[in-house]
Design an enzyme around this catalytic site. Structure first.
Site, short mmCIF file in Angstrom:
data_model
loop_
_atom_site.label_atom_id
_atom_site.label_comp_id
_atom_site.label_asym_id
_atom_site.label_seq_id
_atom_site.Cartn_x
_atom_site.Cartn_y
_atom_site.Cartn_z
N HIS B 11 0.81 -1.22 0.00
CA HIS B 11 0.00 0.00 0.00
C HIS B 11 0.85 1.26 0.00
CE1 HIS B 11 -2.54 3.22 1.56
NE2 HIS B 11 -3.55 2.55 1.04
N GLY B 75 -9.53 -5.88 -0.54
CA GLY B 75 -10.62 -4.92 -0.65
C GLY B 75 -10.47 -4.14 -1.93
N HIS B 77 -8.45 -1.79 -2.86
CA HIS B 77 -7.09 -1.58 -3.40
C HIS B 77 -6.66 -2.76 -4.29
CE1 HIS B 77 -6.71 1.98 -1.14
NE2 HIS B 77 -6.42 1.46 0.01
#
Lengths: 126, 126
Positions: B11, B75, B77
């Site tokens: 991330h 999810g 992302h």
């Protein structure tokens, strides 16, 4: 002697499917721990939050709770947000000893398992 | 025959220490893979991004790249953002076969390692 609960603490996300690995992890731990409670808690976007999870475990007879941050990296969420929430949980539950672990991504055995997964992906993708 | 690169996709975060487990994971994989490249890439807040990492591996002689999302949950992302970026990478690098793996948190061996870590934390915290 009271129970010792584990809380798997994750970030949370809008997509409910995001939580699936956390639920599988909790199921796996419950099988291994017998009657010692295992709960999930989230920083945001999903419930319960950590104070609710700690209160629930305290009500279930826990006098000790270990919070395990299920994060790879330790950035602001783990280093700043989580300690603040844990301090509030300690104030709200003076009879419960709350321990907070290092994030799972810091564990060498976890990284070894992730590395093994990566190598298997290259094998099947060649 | 060209090389087959691995990109560990995370991330990203504001705190540079967040990336430490990713760097350790890359080092571990480089040791295991000899001259096959291993790179990091981030969705946001850290660099390089995925297009830059793919371009770099292509320039290094890769004709195949496997992107491994180093996320626990899948999810928005992983399910929405990542496929869009990968599609752009494919358009920009027609000579590179880009495969995208399932997020590492979906792997049973990874979850088993995380469960083992959790149990060790309770043992030391008792």
């Amino acid at each position: 002697m009271g129970k010792h609960g584990i809380i798997l603490f994750g970030h949370g996300a809008r997509d409910p499917r995001w939580a699936e690995p956390f639920e599988r992890l909790a199921s796996r731990l419950r099988t291994m721990r017998g009657d010692q409670p295992v709960a999930l808690a989230f920083l945001e976007l999903m419930s319960p939050d950590l104070p609710a999870a700690v209160a629930s475990l305290a009500g279930d007879g826990c006098d000790a709770v270990t919070v395990v941050p299920v994060f790879f990296g330790q950035g602001g969420h783990v280093r700043r947000d989580l300690p603040e929430v844990i301090e509030k949980c300690r104030e709200a539950n003076p009879g419960v000893v709350i321990h907070c672990a290092t994030a799972v991504g810091e564990d060498e055995a976890v990284l070894e398992a992730v590395a093994g997964y990566c190598l298997r992906q290259v094998g099947t993708a060649s």
